[in-house]
Design a protein around this motif. Structure first.
Motif, PDB file in Angstrom:
ATOM      1  N   ALA A  12       0.822  -1.210   0.000  1.00 48.25           N
ATOM      2  CA  ALA A  12       0.000   0.000   0.000  1.00 48.25           C
ATOM      3  C   ALA A  12       0.854   1.257   0.000  1.00 48.25           C
ATOM      4  O   ALA A  12       0.358   2.339   0.297  1.00 48.25           O
ATOM      5  CB  ALA A  12      -0.930  -0.008   1.213  1.00 48.25           C
ATOM      6  N   SER A  13       2.137   1.124  -0.317  1.00 43.81           N
ATOM      7  CA  SER A  13       3.021   2.289  -0.379  1.00 43.81           C
ATOM      8  C   SER A  13       2.843   3.004  -1.711  1.00 43.81           C
ATOM      9  O   SER A  13       2.118   2.545  -2.596  1.00 43.81           O
ATOM     10  CB  SER A  13       4.478   1.871  -0.219  1.00 43.81           C
ATOM     11  OG  SER A  13       4.989   1.316  -1.428  1.00 43.81           O
ATOM     12  N   GLY A  14       3.534   4.118  -1.868  1.00 42.46           N
ATOM     13  CA  GLY A  14       3.519   4.823  -3.140  1.00 42.46           C
ATOM     14  C   GLY A  14       4.658   4.433  -4.051  1.00 42.46           C
ATOM     15  O   GLY A  14       4.810   5.010  -5.136  1.00 42.46           O
ATOM     16  N   LEU A  15       5.456   3.449  -3.646  1.00 42.32           N
ATOM     17  CA  LEU A  15       6.625   3.039  -4.415  1.00 42.32           C
ATOM     18  C   LEU A  15       6.243   2.017  -5.474  1.00 42.32           C
ATOM     19  O   LEU A  15       5.625   0.987  -5.168  1.00 42.32           O
ATOM     20  CB  LEU A  15       7.692   2.451  -3.494  1.00 42.32           C
ATOM     21  CG  LEU A  15       9.008   2.033  -4.159  1.00 42.32           C
ATOM     22  CD1 LEU A  15       9.736   3.252  -4.709  1.00 42.32           C
ATOM     23  CD2 LEU A  15       9.893   1.271  -3.168  1.00 42.32           C
ATOM     24  N   ASN A  16       6.633   2.282  -6.713  1.00 37.51           N
ATOM     25  CA  ASN A  16       6.428   1.335  -7.802  1.00 37.51           C
ATOM     26  C   ASN A  16       7.694   0.497  -7.998  1.00 37.51           C
ATOM     27  O   ASN A  16       8.801   1.042  -8.046  1.00 37.51           O
ATOM     28  CB  ASN A  16       6.099   2.071  -9.097  1.00 37.51           C
ATOM     29  CG  ASN A  16       4.731   2.724  -9.063  1.00 37.51           C
ATOM     30  OD1 ASN A  16       3.732   2.045  -8.877  1.00 37.51           O
ATOM     31  ND2 ASN A  16       4.684   4.035  -9.222  1.00 37.51           N
ATOM     32  N   VAL A  17       7.503  -0.804  -8.111  1.00 40.10           N
ATOM     33  CA  VAL A  17       8.624  -1.717  -8.315  1.00 40.10           C
ATOM     34  C   VAL A  17       8.339  -2.591  -9.526  1.00 40.10           C
ATOM     35  O   VAL A  17       7.179  -2.808  -9.890  1.00 40.10           O
ATOM     36  CB  VAL A  17       8.860  -2.603  -7.064  1.00 40.10           C
ATOM     37  CG1 VAL A  17       9.245  -1.751  -5.863  1.00 40.10           C
ATOM     38  CG2 VAL A  17       7.624  -3.447  -6.740  1.00 40.10           C
ATOM     39  N   PRO A  18       9.372  -3.106 -10.172  1.00 40.60           N
ATOM     40  CA  PRO A  18       9.149  -3.986 -11.325  1.00 40.60           C
ATOM     41  C   PRO A  18       8.599  -5.334 -10.887  1.00 40.60           C
ATOM     42  O   PRO A  18       8.874  -5.800  -9.780  1.00 40.60           O
ATOM     43  CB  PRO A  18      10.547  -4.121 -11.933  1.00 40.60           C
ATOM     44  CG  PRO A  18      11.477  -3.894 -10.783  1.00 40.60           C
ATOM     45  CD  PRO A  18      10.809  -2.886  -9.904  1.00 40.60           C
ATOM     46  N   ALA A  19       7.807  -5.963 -11.750  1.00 43.19           N
ATOM     47  CA  ALA A  19       7.216  -7.263 -11.426  1.00 43.19           C
ATOM     48  C   ALA A  19       8.288  -8.312 -11.170  1.00 43.19           C
ATOM     49  O   ALA A  19       8.087  -9.243 -10.381  1.00 43.19           O
ATOM     50  CB  ALA A  19       6.292  -7.714 -12.550  1.00 43.19           C
ATOM     51  N   LEU A  20       9.429  -8.181 -11.821  1.00 48.40           N
ATOM     52  CA  LEU A  20      10.580  -9.026 -11.536  1.00 48.40           C
ATOM     53  C   LEU A  20      11.680  -8.172 -10.943  1.00 48.40           C
ATOM     54  O   LEU A  20      11.926  -7.050 -11.394  1.00 48.40           O
ATOM     55  CB  LEU A  20      11.105  -9.705 -12.807  1.00 48.40           C
ATOM     56  CG  LEU A  20      10.207 -10.715 -13.510  1.00 48.40           C
ATOM     57  CD1 LEU A  20      10.934 -11.315 -14.715  1.00 48.40           C
ATOM     58  CD2 LEU A  20       9.744 -11.809 -12.565  1.00 48.40           C
ATOM     59  N   SER A  21      12.339  -8.687  -9.926  1.00 56.55           N
ATOM     60  CA  SER A  21      13.510  -8.031  -9.362  1.00 56.55           C
ATOM     61  C   SER A  21      14.654  -9.042  -9.356  1.00 56.55           C
ATOM     62  O   SER A  21      14.445 -10.235  -9.584  1.00 56.55           O
ATOM     63  CB  SER A  21      13.222  -7.512  -7.946  1.00 56.55           C
ATOM     64  OG  SER A  21      12.559  -8.486  -7.161  1.00 56.55           O
ATOM     65  N   PHE A  22      15.849  -8.551  -9.094  1.00 57.65           N
ATOM     66  CA  PHE A  22      17.026  -9.429  -9.187  1.00 57.65           C
ATOM     67  C   PHE A  22      17.626  -9.659  -7.809  1.00 57.65           C
ATOM     68  O   PHE A  22      17.889  -8.707  -7.069  1.00 57.65           O
ATOM     69  CB  PHE A  22      18.082  -8.828 -10.111  1.00 57.65           C
ATOM     70  CG  PHE A  22      19.269  -9.729 -10.329  1.00 57.65           C
ATOM     71  CD1 PHE A  22      19.226 -10.721 -11.285  1.00 57.65           C
ATOM     72  CD2 PHE A  22      20.410  -9.594  -9.558  1.00 57.65           C
ATOM     73  CE1 PHE A  22      20.311 -11.572 -11.489  1.00 57.65           C
ATOM     74  CE2 PHE A  22      21.502 -10.433  -9.748  1.00 57.65           C
ATOM     75  CZ  PHE A  22      21.449 -11.428 -10.717  1.00 57.65           C
ATOM     76  N   GLY A  23      17.858 -10.922  -7.476  1.00 53.57           N
ATOM     77  CA  GLY A  23      18.489 -11.287  -6.212  1.00 53.57           C
ATOM     78  C   GLY A  23      19.976 -11.506  -6.395  1.00 53.57           C
ATOM     79  O   GLY A  23      20.398 -12.316  -7.223  1.00 53.57           O
ATOM     80  N   ALA A  24      20.770 -10.776  -5.605  1.00 52.72           N
ATOM     81  CA  ALA A  24      22.223 -10.811  -5.751  1.00 52.72           C
ATOM     82  C   ALA A  24      22.900 -11.822  -4.828  1.00 52.72           C
ATOM     83  O   ALA A  24      24.084 -11.687  -4.521  1.00 52.72           O
ATOM     84  CB  ALA A  24      22.801  -9.410  -5.508  1.00 52.72           C
ATOM     85  N   GLY A  25      22.158 -12.835  -4.396  1.00 50.32           N
ATOM     86  CA  GLY A  25      22.755 -13.858  -3.538  1.00 50.32           C
ATOM     87  C   GLY A  25      23.859 -14.641  -4.212  1.00 50.32           C
ATOM     88  O   GLY A  25      24.687 -15.264  -3.547  1.00 50.32           O
TER      89      GLY A  25
END
Length: 351
Positions: free
Chosen positions: A8-21
Protein backbone atom coordinates in the motif's frame (compact mmCIF):
# COMPACT_ATOMS: atom_id res chain seq x y z
CA UNK A 1 8.57 -4.62 -17.62
CA UNK A 2 5.31 -4.32 -15.73
CA UNK A 3 5.41 -1.97 -12.73
CA UNK A 4 3.50 -2.67 -9.51
CA UNK A 5 2.89 -0.86 -6.25
CA UNK A 6 4.85 -2.23 -3.31
CA UNK A 7 1.99 -3.09 -0.99
CA UNK A 8 0.00 0.00 0.00
CA UNK A 9 3.02 2.29 -0.38
CA UNK A 10 3.52 4.82 -3.14
CA UNK A 11 6.63 3.04 -4.42
CA UNK A 12 6.43 1.34 -7.80
CA UNK A 13 8.62 -1.72 -8.32
CA UNK A 14 9.15 -3.99 -11.32
CA UNK A 15 7.22 -7.26 -11.43
CA UNK A 16 10.58 -9.03 -11.54
CA UNK A 17 13.51 -8.03 -9.36
CA UNK A 18 17.03 -9.43 -9.19
CA UNK A 19 18.49 -11.29 -6.21
CA UNK A 20 22.22 -10.81 -5.75
CA UNK A 21 22.76 -13.86 -3.54
CA UNK A 22 24.93 -15.35 -6.29
CA UNK A 23 27.35 -12.42 -6.22
CA UNK A 24 30.78 -13.23 -4.74
CA UNK A 25 29.50 -16.50 -3.32
CA UNK A 26 31.42 -17.68 -0.28
CA UNK A 27 30.91 -20.59 2.08
CA UNK A 28 29.00 -23.87 1.64
CA UNK A 29 25.58 -22.27 1.11
CA UNK A 30 26.27 -19.10 -0.88
CA UNK A 31 29.18 -20.66 -2.74
CA UNK A 32 26.71 -23.26 -4.05
CA UNK A 33 24.31 -20.51 -5.11
CA UNK A 34 26.93 -18.97 -7.37
CA UNK A 35 30.26 -17.18 -7.45
CA UNK A 36 29.56 -14.31 -9.82
CA UNK A 37 32.59 -12.00 -10.03
CA UNK A 38 32.51 -8.21 -10.36
CA UNK A 39 32.70 -8.15 -14.16
CA UNK A 40 29.89 -10.68 -14.61
CA UNK A 41 27.83 -8.94 -11.94
CA UNK A 42 28.03 -5.68 -13.84
CA UNK A 43 26.99 -7.45 -17.04
CA UNK A 44 23.96 -9.01 -15.28
CA UNK A 45 22.97 -5.59 -13.93
CA UNK A 46 23.17 -4.17 -17.48
CA UNK A 47 20.87 -6.90 -18.81
CA UNK A 48 18.42 -6.30 -15.98
CA UNK A 49 18.28 -2.56 -16.59
CA UNK A 50 17.78 -3.09 -20.31
CA UNK A 51 14.80 -5.31 -19.46
CA UNK A 52 13.33 -2.83 -16.98
CA UNK A 53 14.39 -4.73 -13.86
CA UNK A 54 15.45 -1.91 -11.53
CA UNK A 55 15.10 -3.47 -8.06
CA UNK A 56 18.11 -5.39 -6.73
CA UNK A 57 17.92 -7.39 -3.51
CA UNK A 58 20.69 -8.62 -1.24
CA UNK A 59 21.48 -9.06 2.49
CA UNK A 60 24.39 -8.49 4.84
CA UNK A 61 24.51 -12.21 5.64
CA UNK A 62 25.00 -13.16 1.98
CA UNK A 63 28.65 -14.21 1.83
CA UNK A 64 29.37 -12.10 4.94
CA UNK A 65 28.68 -8.83 3.16
CA UNK A 66 30.54 -9.68 -0.04
CA UNK A 67 27.28 -9.77 -2.02
CA UNK A 68 26.50 -6.19 -0.99
CA UNK A 69 30.03 -5.13 -1.95
CA UNK A 70 29.78 -6.78 -5.37
CA UNK A 71 26.35 -5.26 -6.00
CA UNK A 72 27.63 -1.82 -4.99
CA UNK A 73 30.44 -2.08 -7.50
CA UNK A 74 28.12 -3.39 -10.22
CA UNK A 75 25.79 -0.37 -9.95
CA UNK A 76 28.55 2.22 -9.63
CA UNK A 77 27.64 5.22 -11.76
CA UNK A 78 24.03 4.01 -12.05
CA UNK A 79 22.66 4.62 -8.58
CA UNK A 80 19.92 6.89 -9.89
CA UNK A 81 18.68 4.08 -12.17
CA UNK A 82 18.25 1.40 -9.51
CA UNK A 83 16.48 0.62 -6.26
CA UNK A 84 18.48 -1.21 -3.60
CA UNK A 85 16.91 -3.64 -1.16
CA UNK A 86 18.90 -5.30 1.60
CA UNK A 87 18.19 -7.25 4.77
CA UNK A 88 19.71 -7.48 8.24
CA UNK A 89 19.12 -9.24 11.54
CA UNK A 90 20.59 -12.72 11.06
CA UNK A 91 23.83 -13.56 12.90
CA UNK A 92 27.07 -12.20 11.45
CA UNK A 93 29.30 -13.27 14.33
CA UNK A 94 29.42 -14.93 17.73
CA UNK A 95 29.24 -11.76 19.81
CA UNK A 96 26.13 -10.95 21.88
CA UNK A 97 25.27 -7.99 19.64
CA UNK A 98 26.19 -9.60 16.33
CA UNK A 99 22.63 -10.75 15.68
CA UNK A 100 19.11 -9.44 16.04
CA UNK A 101 17.33 -6.14 15.52
CA UNK A 102 18.22 -4.11 18.62
CA UNK A 103 18.75 -0.39 18.22
CA UNK A 104 22.51 -0.84 18.47
CA UNK A 105 22.58 -3.63 15.91
CA UNK A 106 20.26 -1.96 13.39
CA UNK A 107 22.19 1.32 13.35
CA UNK A 108 25.51 -0.48 13.03
CA UNK A 109 24.17 -2.82 10.35
CA UNK A 110 22.65 -0.01 8.32
CA UNK A 111 25.89 2.02 8.36
CA UNK A 112 27.87 -1.06 7.30
CA UNK A 113 25.45 -1.86 4.47
CA UNK A 114 25.66 1.72 3.19
CA UNK A 115 29.45 1.46 3.06
CA UNK A 116 29.43 -1.88 1.28
CA UNK A 117 26.80 -0.80 -1.23
CA UNK A 118 28.60 2.49 -1.86
CA UNK A 119 25.48 4.59 -1.38
CA UNK A 120 24.05 7.07 1.10
CA UNK A 121 20.57 5.57 1.25
CA UNK A 122 18.80 2.21 1.00
CA UNK A 123 15.49 2.12 -0.83
CA UNK A 124 14.11 -0.82 1.16
CA UNK A 125 15.59 -2.14 4.41
CA UNK A 126 14.07 -5.40 5.66
CA UNK A 127 14.44 -7.27 8.94
CA UNK A 128 15.65 -10.69 7.82
CA UNK A 129 13.90 -12.54 10.64
CA UNK A 130 11.83 -11.84 13.75
CA UNK A 131 13.95 -11.14 16.83
CA UNK A 132 12.06 -12.39 19.89
CA UNK A 133 14.66 -10.79 22.19
CA UNK A 134 14.04 -7.21 21.03
CA UNK A 135 10.74 -5.38 21.61
CA UNK A 136 9.06 -4.58 18.30
CA UNK A 137 8.76 -0.96 19.47
CA UNK A 138 12.55 -0.70 19.75
CA UNK A 139 13.12 -2.02 16.24
CA UNK A 140 10.38 0.18 14.78
CA UNK A 141 11.58 3.36 16.50
CA UNK A 142 15.11 2.74 15.25
CA UNK A 143 13.89 2.20 11.70
CA UNK A 144 11.86 5.41 12.02
CA UNK A 145 15.05 7.27 12.98
CA UNK A 146 16.87 5.83 9.97
CA UNK A 147 14.02 6.92 7.70
CA UNK A 148 14.02 10.43 9.16
CA UNK A 149 17.78 10.61 8.72
CA UNK A 150 17.36 9.85 5.01
CA UNK A 151 19.37 6.63 5.22
CA UNK A 152 16.35 4.40 4.51
CA UNK A 153 13.32 5.11 2.30
CA UNK A 154 10.99 2.18 3.05
CA UNK A 155 10.99 -0.68 5.58
CA UNK A 156 9.89 -4.28 5.41
CA UNK A 157 10.43 -7.71 6.89
CA UNK A 158 11.27 -11.22 5.75
CA UNK A 159 10.26 -14.66 7.01
CA UNK A 160 7.86 -13.37 9.69
CA UNK A 161 4.88 -15.39 10.87
CA UNK A 162 1.44 -13.84 10.74
CA UNK A 163 1.29 -12.86 14.41
CA UNK A 164 4.80 -11.40 14.31
CA UNK A 165 3.97 -9.19 11.35
CA UNK A 166 0.58 -8.15 12.69
CA UNK A 167 2.06 -7.28 16.11
CA UNK A 168 4.62 -5.07 14.37
CA UNK A 169 2.04 -3.36 12.18
CA UNK A 170 -0.17 -2.65 15.19
CA UNK A 171 2.76 -1.14 17.10
CA UNK A 172 3.72 1.01 14.11
CA UNK A 173 0.19 2.36 13.88
CA UNK A 174 -0.01 2.98 17.64
CA UNK A 175 3.24 4.93 17.85
CA UNK A 176 3.23 6.55 14.41
CA UNK A 177 6.25 4.68 13.09
CA UNK A 178 6.69 3.75 9.39
CA UNK A 179 4.66 0.65 8.51
CA UNK A 180 6.20 -2.37 6.90
CA UNK A 181 5.20 -2.25 3.25
CA UNK A 182 6.95 -5.43 2.10
CA UNK A 183 7.27 -9.01 3.30
CA UNK A 184 9.95 -11.07 1.58
CA UNK A 185 8.59 -14.60 1.61
CA UNK A 186 9.14 -18.08 0.25
CA UNK A 187 6.40 -18.89 -2.25
CA UNK A 188 6.42 -21.31 -5.16
CA UNK A 189 4.37 -23.99 -6.88
CA UNK A 190 5.93 -26.53 -4.50
CA UNK A 191 5.58 -24.29 -1.46
CA UNK A 192 2.21 -22.53 -1.18
CA UNK A 193 2.04 -22.18 2.61
CA UNK A 194 2.22 -18.38 2.14
CA UNK A 195 -1.41 -18.50 1.02
CA UNK A 196 -2.76 -19.87 4.29
CA UNK A 197 -2.25 -16.83 6.52
CA UNK A 198 0.32 -14.38 5.18
CA UNK A 199 -1.47 -13.72 1.91
CA UNK A 200 -4.78 -12.77 3.58
CA UNK A 201 -2.82 -10.60 6.02
CA UNK A 202 -0.94 -8.90 3.20
CA UNK A 203 -4.15 -8.25 1.32
CA UNK A 204 -5.90 -6.83 4.37
CA UNK A 205 -2.99 -4.73 5.62
CA UNK A 206 -1.45 -3.59 2.36
CA UNK A 207 1.83 -5.52 2.65
CA UNK A 208 3.31 -6.54 -0.69
CA UNK A 209 5.09 -9.85 -1.15
CA UNK A 210 8.61 -9.98 -2.53
CA UNK A 211 8.95 -13.65 -3.45
CA UNK A 212 12.24 -15.43 -2.85
CA UNK A 213 13.14 -18.81 -4.36
CA UNK A 214 10.27 -18.84 -6.89
CA UNK A 215 11.66 -22.06 -8.37
CA UNK A 216 11.31 -24.00 -5.13
CA UNK A 217 14.95 -23.93 -4.05
CA UNK A 218 16.09 -25.05 -7.51
CA UNK A 219 13.56 -27.84 -7.94
CA UNK A 220 11.60 -26.20 -10.78
CA UNK A 221 14.44 -25.47 -13.17
CA UNK A 222 13.21 -28.03 -15.68
CA UNK A 223 16.15 -30.37 -15.07
CA UNK A 224 14.59 -32.53 -12.35
CA UNK A 225 12.35 -35.32 -13.63
CA UNK A 226 10.54 -38.31 -12.24
CA UNK A 227 12.66 -41.48 -12.29
CA UNK A 228 15.87 -39.64 -13.12
CA UNK A 229 18.85 -38.95 -10.86
CA UNK A 230 19.48 -35.43 -9.62
CA UNK A 231 21.58 -33.59 -12.25
CA UNK A 232 25.24 -33.37 -11.31
CA UNK A 233 25.22 -29.58 -11.54
CA UNK A 234 22.14 -29.12 -9.32
CA UNK A 235 22.82 -26.98 -6.26
CA UNK A 236 20.49 -29.27 -4.30
CA UNK A 237 23.45 -31.59 -3.79
CA UNK A 238 24.97 -28.96 -1.48
CA UNK A 239 21.98 -26.92 -0.28
CA UNK A 240 18.93 -29.19 0.06
CA UNK A 241 19.27 -29.25 3.86
CA UNK A 242 18.98 -25.45 4.02
CA UNK A 243 15.82 -25.10 1.96
CA UNK A 244 12.12 -25.84 2.50
CA UNK A 245 11.43 -29.58 2.27
CA UNK A 246 9.32 -31.05 -0.53
CA UNK A 247 8.25 -34.66 -0.87
CA UNK A 248 9.12 -36.41 -4.12
CA UNK A 249 5.46 -37.25 -4.76
CA UNK A 250 4.39 -33.62 -4.52
CA UNK A 251 7.36 -32.34 -6.52
CA UNK A 252 6.85 -34.68 -9.45
CA UNK A 253 3.10 -34.03 -9.58
CA UNK A 254 3.90 -30.33 -10.01
CA UNK A 255 6.70 -31.02 -12.52
CA UNK A 256 4.38 -33.21 -14.60
CA UNK A 257 1.83 -30.39 -14.74
CA UNK A 258 4.53 -27.87 -15.65
CA UNK A 259 5.80 -30.15 -18.41
CA UNK A 260 2.33 -30.46 -19.91
CA UNK A 261 1.79 -26.69 -19.84
CA UNK A 262 5.25 -26.12 -21.30
CA UNK A 263 4.46 -28.44 -24.21
CA UNK A 264 1.24 -26.55 -24.96
CA UNK A 265 2.61 -23.02 -24.57
CA UNK A 266 6.16 -23.30 -25.85
CA UNK A 267 7.42 -21.69 -22.66
CA UNK A 268 10.04 -23.21 -20.37
CA UNK A 269 9.29 -24.78 -16.98
CA UNK A 270 10.96 -21.93 -15.01
CA UNK A 271 9.12 -19.30 -17.03
CA UNK A 272 5.78 -20.95 -16.32
CA UNK A 273 6.52 -21.34 -12.61
CA UNK A 274 7.40 -17.64 -12.31
CA UNK A 275 4.48 -16.50 -14.45
CA UNK A 276 2.08 -18.43 -12.19
CA UNK A 277 3.42 -16.49 -9.20
CA UNK A 278 2.89 -13.18 -10.97
CA UNK A 279 -0.83 -13.98 -11.22
CA UNK A 280 -1.27 -14.36 -7.45
CA UNK A 281 -2.70 -11.71 -5.08
CA UNK A 282 -0.35 -9.49 -3.03
CA UNK A 283 2.72 -10.39 -5.12
CA UNK A 284 4.51 -7.10 -5.81
CA UNK A 285 7.69 -8.57 -7.27
CA UNK A 286 9.25 -11.99 -7.86
CA UNK A 287 12.97 -12.10 -7.11
CA UNK A 288 14.85 -13.99 -9.77
CA UNK A 289 18.45 -15.09 -9.46
CA UNK A 290 20.98 -16.20 -12.03
CA UNK A 291 24.50 -17.55 -12.05
CA UNK A 292 25.07 -16.38 -15.61
CA UNK A 293 23.62 -14.42 -18.53
CA UNK A 294 21.82 -17.42 -20.02
CA UNK A 295 19.92 -18.15 -16.81
CA UNK A 296 19.01 -14.50 -16.41
CA UNK A 297 17.63 -14.16 -19.92
CA UNK A 298 15.67 -17.38 -19.42
CA UNK A 299 14.01 -16.03 -16.26
CA UNK A 300 13.31 -12.63 -17.81
CA UNK A 301 11.17 -14.47 -20.35
CA UNK A 302 8.60 -15.14 -17.63
CA UNK A 303 6.93 -11.76 -18.29
CA UNK A 304 5.07 -10.24 -21.22
CA UNK A 305 2.51 -13.05 -21.53
CA UNK A 306 -0.20 -14.68 -19.43
CA UNK A 307 -1.07 -18.27 -18.68
CA UNK A 308 -4.50 -19.34 -19.89
CA UNK A 309 -7.18 -20.05 -17.24
CA UNK A 310 -7.04 -23.79 -17.97
CA UNK A 311 -3.28 -23.79 -17.46
CA UNK A 312 -3.59 -21.91 -14.17
CA UNK A 313 -6.24 -24.38 -13.03
CA UNK A 314 -4.03 -27.36 -13.91
CA UNK A 315 -1.08 -25.92 -11.98
CA UNK A 316 -3.31 -25.02 -9.03
CA UNK A 317 -4.66 -28.56 -8.83
CA UNK A 318 -1.25 -30.23 -9.06
CA UNK A 319 0.35 -27.97 -6.45
CA UNK A 320 -2.55 -27.88 -3.97
CA UNK A 321 -1.99 -29.20 -0.46
CA UNK A 322 -4.67 -29.36 2.21
CA UNK A 323 -4.24 -26.51 4.66
CA UNK A 324 -3.78 -27.35 8.37
CA UNK A 325 -6.03 -26.21 11.19
CA UNK A 326 -7.30 -23.51 11.59
CA UNK A 327 -7.16 -22.78 7.86
CA UNK A 328 -8.74 -25.95 6.50
CA UNK A 329 -12.33 -25.05 7.49
CA UNK A 330 -12.30 -22.45 4.72
CA UNK A 331 -12.19 -25.30 2.25
CA UNK A 332 -14.30 -27.90 4.02
CA UNK A 333 -17.15 -26.15 5.81
CA UNK A 334 -19.51 -23.81 4.04
CA UNK A 335 -20.19 -21.74 7.14
CA UNK A 336 -16.56 -20.85 7.59
CA UNK A 337 -16.14 -20.17 3.89
CA UNK A 338 -19.05 -17.75 3.96
CA UNK A 339 -17.37 -15.73 6.72
CA UNK A 340 -13.85 -16.06 5.27
CA UNK A 341 -13.99 -16.23 1.47
CA UNK A 342 -10.83 -17.39 -0.31
CA UNK A 343 -8.41 -14.62 -1.27
CA UNK A 344 -6.55 -16.35 -4.10
CA UNK A 345 -8.42 -14.39 -6.77
CA UNK A 346 -8.83 -11.13 -4.86
CA UNK A 347 -7.28 -8.00 -6.30
CA UNK A 348 -7.91 -5.28 -3.74
CA UNK A 349 -5.63 -4.20 -0.90
CA UNK A 350 -5.82 -1.78 1.96
CA UNK A 351 -5.34 1.80 0.63
Amino acid sequence: MESRRLGASGLNVPALSFGAGTFAGRGPLFGAWGTTDAQEARRLVEICLDAGVTLFDTADVYSDGASEEALGKAIRGRRDQVMLSTKTGLPLGEGPNDAGTSRSRLIKACEAALRRLGTDYIDLLQLHAYDAGTPVEEALSTLADLVRAGKVRYVGVSNFSGWQLMKSLAAAETYGHPRYVAHQVYYSLVGRDYEWELMPLGLDQGVGALVWSPLGWGRLTGRIRRGQPLPAQSRLHQTAEYGPPVTDEHLFAVVDALDSVAEETGKSVPQIAINWLLRQPTVSSVIIGARNEAQLRQNLGATGWTLAPEHLARLDAASHREAPYPYFPYYRQAGFARLNPPVRHATSARP
